[in-house]
Structures are given as structure tokens and as C-alpha cells.
Design a protein around this motif. Structure first.
Motif, PDB file in Angstrom:
ATOM      1  N   SER A  63      38.435  47.036  35.848  1.00  0.00           N
ATOM      2  CA  SER A  63      39.599  46.533  35.129  1.00  0.00           C
ATOM      3  C   SER A  63      39.425  45.071  34.754  1.00  0.00           C
ATOM      4  CB  SER A  63      40.870  46.699  35.969  1.00  0.00           C
ATOM      5  OG  SER A  63      41.111  48.073  36.225  1.00  0.00           O
ATOM      6  N   SER A  65      41.781  41.884  33.371  1.00  0.00           N
ATOM      7  CA  SER A  65      43.154  41.414  33.168  1.00  0.00           C
ATOM      8  C   SER A  65      43.135  40.009  32.582  1.00  0.00           C
ATOM      9  CB  SER A  65      43.934  41.429  34.486  1.00  0.00           C
ATOM     10  OG  SER A  65      43.335  40.560  35.423  1.00  0.00           O
ATOM     11  N   ARG A 768      51.930  41.662  30.822  1.00  0.00           N
ATOM     12  CA  ARG A 768      50.786  41.371  31.706  1.00  0.00           C
ATOM     13  C   ARG A 768      50.226  42.654  32.320  1.00  0.00           C
ATOM     14  NH1 ARG A 768      54.233  37.006  33.269  1.00  0.00           N
ATOM     15  NH2 ARG A 768      53.467  35.004  32.448  1.00  0.00           N
ATOM     16  N   VAL A 772      46.120  44.756  31.519  1.00  0.00           N
ATOM     17  CA  VAL A 772      45.028  45.174  32.406  1.00  0.00           C
ATOM     18  C   VAL A 772      44.340  46.354  31.747  1.00  0.00           C
ATOM     19  CG1 VAL A 772      44.430  46.030  34.686  1.00  0.00           C
ATOM     20  CG2 VAL A 772      46.286  44.381  34.431  1.00  0.00           C
TER      21      VAL A 772
END
Length: 811
Positions: A63, A65, A768, A772
Motif C-alpha cells: 500500500s 498512502s 486520506r 491509500v
């Protein structure tokens, strides 16, 4: 390094076929040679090298972010936002910028709201668009289209909804521009308001004569009132509607309280009715059109449409059929009315005449209603594995399966809905009847643009929403779940509870798990299916899968007897066609011809069992309608009375097309809103000469005998070209007031959400979270196989060398 062979993929899979001759040759030498261990080791080494040449690899995910995701705030300062507190919009923009300093704020103003264009302009991919707007896009690209296109590049749109500080009301008239003298016409008076209550007086006039006046207490955001009127003189007539607020009610803007529509009344068009009897059909045609009644086809010159009433095939010589084919192909209309001597009773099947019709004269099959809900997993895990041969993600494969099912003929008689889960579950589409081609295409387009919505696989929520959709189902109930099968343990129990409850309600469930390669391992997803006695299947790209939701013991609905067959309720099947738009149909028939719509035909009216009653299609340049019940004498008298008779006139009017005579100069132009350019089309045998404002108009030839020009008409008023009127109304920006009621559905369909101005913190948190992203990386696995081959070879060489040394010592 440990390599899980079950997750192994190959870039050059065809190279693996080289292992087959290695095995065959190796087995041969194993039988012949005394050095079996040497042959076996060389076989293994060769196989390992071939595997390495096939470019083995695995997919790993991680991932990424961004603590400050890319956000663009589009601040709508157009005129329609005047009824909102503009200071709130500024505060919202400042609050977003404070929480995310990298966010950008873009504003626009004026009497246009090109919101779709602004979304396209500022979306850059992998970013977020926040609309501080009433979301009434009235210029440029459609809102849904723009949000859909942006979502394909992983741009998510959100809306900050505000409450109007004062009410505003608008009025509009919708209806046909060109109408036939003496025909009843229905105009829709559309009243909108920004809030939820307004009291006003509605006055509708035709040429300054009041035809409707009433005081209305409106609590709906949008209210449509239908006003009938019959014109008895030719030429242009002005229909106007005005609302006058009462009781001190708030109405911010008065400019949008008056609307004018110019209607052009033309003579009754010539139609030819072929019939042998007096009937309700004959009465309506004779009253509303310049009708020529005959028992056989004659000269069709100057005729706009031909209507055949209950004609046996033998009554139509081949010359007449050829004449009808040319007549329709040249741009005219044909309506074929059923009865005891037509269609399936008139030997139409596979005839030359049937080739013109939108139906085949054999019974359509209908096996009873099935309600099916397709539940799709759109969680982030659907991007965690890829079928590399085609660059297809698991979500792409899920979409392909869903679209395959929607296209499957087995589902044509079903009502199908689609639910998505991943984060919060939501409805992609409610239950819709799939026999309509346009409905299928819209549903497929919606599915194609789905993107992952959440971090986890919330299967329990998807099941619950499907259960809710089927709560009032009248037929058999099926749920088809499509997922990668990755469900957490904490979701399993809640999903099992919901699925067990659905089983008790006789909902049949089908679990489909999309996987990268076949496996015998049955995980939690398959276990859940087993627990509730649901079907379970694994499928790998690019295979399709068959889902049986049918009722095997059902029989097609039989063709009804001709008379006294009972009562069959009829209703509108497709509301998006000219014939059935704004039609309030309520009636029954006692018989019909059992026909089947052809591919490309539109089924517009049907019985409760789905049997077609009215079907239409385009043939060449012309229009053909199949009216597969009778002329009202025996089976369908209810369709020719009161409001239902509008279906008859709408059918004939659609077949006619343009009712104006094909001689002289014919002008065509729509009414416009202030600020728009009037585009005028003129049909004439010679180059037309028209003046406006004392100056000749420049004409452009766009087709044979067809010309076009454009005029900036200017202020609100009614303008005339010759005797043809064009109305200029208030700016389009003033029509749609308050927040767009369809905005939430559109935004949510593509992964966004609507927030209030007090939920800015929640918006930023969601942005937010959605920032991700799961990234898939390809890890090459050649080295382990090369090292293994080298190790085996070296061990074999060392072993052989040691044996030689030991042998030399013994000697």
C-alpha cells in the motif's frame, strides 16, 4: 527463498511445453541406461532450466498512502448559488485548505454552470474533486458522464451540500413543438422549488386566453401538472405559464416565474386506413387525421402513414408488399393492427411482409418473473492479484462476468438489480426488466466504471442490501455473489447470519469466486456457501460461468384464444419512447396476437405476463409499429377510450414523423433559453431566402433540400421567422433551483459521497483513507530455478568426481 508454486505465473507459458520431450526422452534413457541417477538428474536440470526460460514470477502487493492527497475544490459562484449563503462556501474552502495545505481552490461564476466540464478540466488522475455547488450542471458535458470518465483515472468526486437560505421557484412548459390541428395535446407544466414548501397561483394561457388557473400548495421539490389543449387554428400559438407566490411565501427570483412555449399547428396529415369494418380505431383516425378509408392499398402519394387493420396475408398481393416496403423505406410510416386475421392468425410468419415488421409472428416465451440481485465485491482486495496475460484485475473480471450475465438470454425475462460492497454497501441499480435493450446497455455502462470503494470485504452488508431489495419480490428470488473470496473472520459470522436468514426466506444464493488459477482449497467463502446450501463455483479468467436461475418446470405462456380469453392488464413497458412518454395507461384487453419482438425493436406496451402489445422500430428512413391487439371491436375497446386513446394517437403520430406537408418551405427550430443561439433547419426545394432584423440570413446546405442557419435572438421575447415562432425564455441557469436531487445518486455511483458543510473533517478523513492505494509489483522468480538447476548439476558432478577418486584409490 521459499516460492509458493500455487501463486506462480509465467510470462512465456508456451515454453513449458518443452518439458514434454524432455520427459519422454528421459524415460527412454532411464530404461536403456545403467546410469539411471545421472539420467534422472539431467532430466530435472533440463526441466528447471525450461521453467526458468518460461519467465516465472509472482505478484506482490503493498500500500502507498499520501498524507496530503491531491484535492481540488471547485467553488461554484454562478447565479443559481445566490439563494445559498456564499460565506459558507468560502468557509468550507478555507477549512479544506487548512486541513490539507496542498489543496487547490478553483472558482467559476456567471449565468452558466459547466460543472461537468470543470470536473474534466481539473481531474488529473489519482486525485479528488470536491464540489461546493448545487450540482446543477447545465452547460457542456453531462455531470454523470464527467464523473464516470474521471473515475476511470481514479479521480473521485465529492459534494458539499448546503441548505438554501431562501426559497426560489421556477416554471417550465414541456411538450411537442409541432402539433396537429384538432388533436388533443398534453403539455407538462413543471414547477420546481429550492425548498420543500411554497404556495402559488398557477396561470396557463394560450394566446393570452386563460385555459387553466389554480392556487397550489406545493410540498414537492418538483411537481408536474398536465394541461390538455386542442388547437383549432393553424400557425404559431404561444402557450405561457406563470406562477405567482401567495401568502407571503419566499421566492428569491421572479425572472423564472414566467415561461413561454411557441407551438406550431399544422393541418391534419393524410393517412390511409385499410379496413373492412367500422371500429373504434376507424373513429379515432377519421376524427384526428385527414383519413382516406379503403379496403385495399391504393396510390400512396402525399400519404404520411398507412394503417393496416387486421389484414390477412393473402389480401396483400406481392405488388402491394413491395409498394409498402418502398413507402416505408422512403421515410413514411406504417401501423399494422392485429386481430383474428393477422400476425399469427394471418400467416405472416416468414413472409416478405413480416420482414418490414418489428415482430415475428410466433409466440414469445415467458417463464414467469425471476428477481435476481447480482452482488459485486468492489473492495480494495479486488486489485491485489492480476491475470497478467491480459492485464486484467479481479474487479475487471467480476465486471465482465456481471455484464456476461446481463447479456445472457436466460436473464431477458428477469428483473435484475446490482449491489456493490466494499466499505459501505450501496445499490448500483434497482430491479429493472432486462428485455429492454436500452436498460441493459445503461446497466452495463454503470458496471463498467465501478472502482474499489473500501479497505475491507463487507460481505454481510452486501447480502443485507440484496435481501432488502428482494423484500417485496413477487417471483422467484436469486442472489448471485461475485467476489475474490477474501473475507475476514470477523465478517464471516455476521455474513453467515444474514445468509441463513435469506435462506429461510427462500432466496436462492449462488457464490462465485474469481481466482487466478484453479485450486482445490475451499476457503471461508466456499465454506459459507456450503453452510447455507448455496451453489459454489470457482472461475478463472477468461472463462464464463452459467448460473441457472430458471424454473425448470415452467411452461411458456400459451397463446390466448381469440375471444373471451379472460382479462389481461396492459401497462407501459418502456417510458423513454415518444409513443409512451408521459402516457398514463390503465386498461385491460381480452385477447392479443402472440408475437415476438425482433432484435432492434422496442417493446413499448405489454401485458402483465410480458407479452408484447405495441412494438416499434425504424425501417430504412421510415417507422413501423406493430399493434398486436385488435381495432377495439372485440379485444381492446379499453385502449380506445378516455386517456388510453392517447396511445392510439401517439402511435400514429410517431409513425407519421413530421406531419407538415412536403411542399414549400418548412422551418424547424426549438424554443431556447436566454444566452443560447437559435439553430434553425429549413427544408426547401430551392435555396431559402429569409430575413431577420432587416438582414438576410446566411444559409448552409447540410443535405439535399436541407439548409441550416444560426441566429442570436437576444432578449426574452417571442420572435418570428415568416409565421414560425421561437420563444426566448429566462437563462437556463435559473431553471434548476436548489441542490440537484440526482446528485447524491450520481456521486455515490462512482465512489464519492455527499457531505454537509459541518462534515468537512469527515470528508478529509475519507479522502486520506481512499488515497491509500494498493500497488501490484511483479517479482521475477527465474533465479531460484536457475540456482536449483545449478545446484543439482554441481552435486551430480561432485558426486561423480568423488566416486572416480574412490575408485582410483581402490585400484
Amino acid at each position: 527463498m521459499v516460492v509458493d508454486l500455487t501463486d506462480m505465473l509465467f510470462g512465456n507459458k508456451q515454453v513449458l511445453y518443452a518439458i514434454i520431450p524432455v520427459i519422454i526422452i528421459g524415460l527412454y534413457y532411464l530404461k536403456k541406461s545403467q546410469k539411471k541417477l545421472l539420467v534422472l538428474s539431467r532430466m530435472i536440470v533440463a526441466a528447471l532450466i525450461i521453467i526458468a526460460l518460461a519467465s516465472p514470477y509472482t505478484i506482490t502487493t503493498h500500500s502507498i498512502s499520501d498524507p496530503n492527497p491531491s484535492i481540488t475544490v471547485i467553488n461554484d459562484q454562478s447565479s443559481s448559488m445566490d439563494i445559498f449563503d456564499r460565506s459558507i462556501a468560502d468557509a468550507v474552502c478555507d477549512s479544506i485548505h487548512e486541513r490539507n495545505p496542498t489543496s487547490q481552490i478553483r472558482s467559476f461564476s456567471g449565468d452558466q454552470s459547466p460543472i461537468g466540464d470543470k470536473i474534466m478540466q481539473y481531474s488529473r488522475g489519482n486525485d479528488h474533486i470536491v464540489l461546493v455547488s448545487d450540482v446543477n450542471s447545465n452547460y457542456g458535458r453531462e455531470l454523470a458522464d464527467a464523473v464516470s470518465v474521471a473515475s476511470r483515472s481514479n479521480t473521485t468526486a465529492y459534494v458539499i451540500a448546503q441548505t438554501p437560505t431562501q426559497n426560489d421557484a421556477s416554471i417550465e412548459i414541456v411538450g411537442s413543438k409541432t402539433v396537429i390541428i384538432g388533436n388533443k395535446n398534453v403539455f407538462g407544466i413543471v414547477a420546481q422549488q429550492a425548498e420543500t414548501h411554497i404556495r402559488y397561483e398557477l396561470v396557463v394561457k394560450v394566446d393570452e386566453e386563460v385555459v387553466y388557473q389554480s392556487e397550489i400548495d406545493q410540498t414537492e421539490r418538483i411537481k408536474v401538472r398536465k394541461i390538455p389543449h386542442t388547437f383549432d387554428t393553424l400557425g404559431s400559438h404561444v402557450v405561457s405559464a406563470e406562477i405567482v407566490p401567495k401568502g407571503g411565501g419566499s421566492d428569491y427570483r421572479s425572472a423564472n416565474n414566467v415561461f413561454k412555449k411557441v407551438v406550431y399547428v399544422v393541418p391534419k396529415p393524410e393517412v390511409l386506413l385499410i379496413t373492412d369494418v367500422q371500429s373504434n380505431l376507424r373513429d379515432i383516425v377519421g376524427d384526428q387525421y385527414d383519413a382516406h378509408i379503403s379496403t385495399q392499398l391504393s396510390e400512396l402519394k402525399d400519404t404520411k402513414a398507412a394503417i393496416l387493420d387486421n389484414r390477412y396475408l393473402e389480401s396483400l398481393p406481392s405488388g402491394d408488399i413491395e409498394m409498402l416496403r418502398d413507402f416505408v423505406g422512403d421515410g413514411h410510416g406504417l401501423v399494422v393492427v392485429g386481430g383474428d386475421q393477422s400476425y399469427d392468425r394471418g400467416r405472416y410468419l416468414d413472409s416478405e411482409f413480416e420482414k418490414i415488421l418489428p415482430v415475428k409472428s410466433y409466440p414469445s416465451e415467458y417463464y414467469g418473473r425471476n428477481d435476481v440481485v447480482i452482488v459485486m465485491d468492489v473492495s480494495d482486495s479486488t486489485l491485489s492479484d492480476i491475470v497478467v496475460e491480459s492485464g486484467v484485475t479481479f474487479l475487471d473480471y467480476e465486471k465482465a462476468l456481471a455484464i456476461y450475465m446481463i447479456d445472457d438470454k436466460e436473464f431477458r425475462d428477469d428483473y435484475v438489480g446490482v449491489v456493490a460492497f466494499g466499505g459501505d454497501a450501496y445499490i448500483i441499480s434497482g430491479l429493472v426488466y432486462l428485455e429492454n435493450e436500452q436498460t441493459r446497455e445503461l446497466l452495463k455502462d454503470t458496471i463498467r466504471v465501478k472502482t474499489p470503494q473500501g479497505q475491507s470485504t463487507t460481505l454481510d452488508q452486501g447480502l443485507s442490501l440484496a435481501e432488502e431489495m428482494l423484500a417485496n419480490s413477487a417471483g422467484a428470488k436469486d442472489v448471485i455473489l461475485i467476489s475474490d473470496g477474501r473475507i475476514d473472520e470477523d465478517i464471516y459470522e455476521s455474513s453467515l447470519a444474514v445468509a441463513t436468514r435469506m435462506k429461510s426466506k427462500n432466496i436462492k444464493m449462488h457464490f462465485i469466486q474469481v481466482i487466478s488459477s484453479p485450486t482445490r482449497v475451499i476457503g471461508a467463502y466456499g465454506k459459507l456457501a456450503h453452510e447455507v446450501d448455496a451453489s459454489y463455483a470457482q472461475t478463472t479468467y477468461p472463462k464464463s460461468i452459467d448460473i441457472n436461475t430458471g424454473q425448470p418446470d415452467a411452461e411458456p405462456t400459451p397463446t390466448p384464444p381469440l375471444k373471451d380469453a379472460g382479462i389481461y392488464a396492459v401497462s407501459v413497458f418502456d417510458t423513454n419512447h415518444f409513443i409512451t412518454r408521459d402516457l398514463e395507461l390503465s386498461g385491460t384487453i381480452t385477447g392479443f396476437n402472440d408475437v415476438t419482438p425482433k432484435l432492434g425493436a422496442k417493446k413499448l406496451v405489454a401485458t402483465g405476463d410480458g407479452k408484447p402489445v405495441v412494438c416499434a422500430w425504424r425501417y430504412g428512413l421510415g417507422r413501423v409499429v406493430s399493434w398486436s391487439t385488435d381495432n377495439g371491436n372485440e379485444w381492446s375497446s379499453a385502449l380506445y377510450t378516455e386517456n388510453n386513446s392517447q396511445l392510439v394517437s401517439s402511435t400514429i403520430n410517431w409513425a407519421i414523423g413530421d406531419p407538415r406537408p412536403e411542399v414549400g418551405m418548412v422551418i424547424e427550430a426549438d424554443d431556447i433559453f436566454f444566452g443560447e443561439i437559435s439553430r434553425i433547419t429549413i427544408t426547401s426545394d430551392t435555396i431559402p431566402s429569409l430575413n431577420f432584423g432587416g438582414s438576410p440570413l446566411d444559409m448552409s446546405r447540410i443535405a439535399e433540400n436541407t439548409y441550416t442557419t444560426e441566429i442570436d435572438l437576444g432578449e426574452q421575447a417571442v420572435y418570428y421567422l415568416s409565421d414560425y415562432g421561437i420563444a426566448v425564455n429566462y437563462p437556463l441557469e435559473y431553471r434548476d433551483v436548489g441542490t440537484n436531487p440526482d446528485a447524491e445518486k450520481i456521486i455515490q455511483s462512482y465512489g464519492g459521497r455527499v457531505y454537509s458543510d459541518s462534515e468537512i473533517g469527515m470528508l478529509c478523513d475519507d479522502v486520506r483513507r481512499k488515497s491509500v492505494r494498493t500497488v501490484c509489483e511483479r517479482l521475477d522468480q527465474k533465479i531460484p530455478f536457475i540456482l536449483a538447476a545449478l545446484a543439482i548439476f554441481m552435486l551430480e558432478v561432485i558426486g561423480r568426481r568423488v566416486r572416480e577418486i574412490m575408485r582410483n584409490k581402490d585400484e
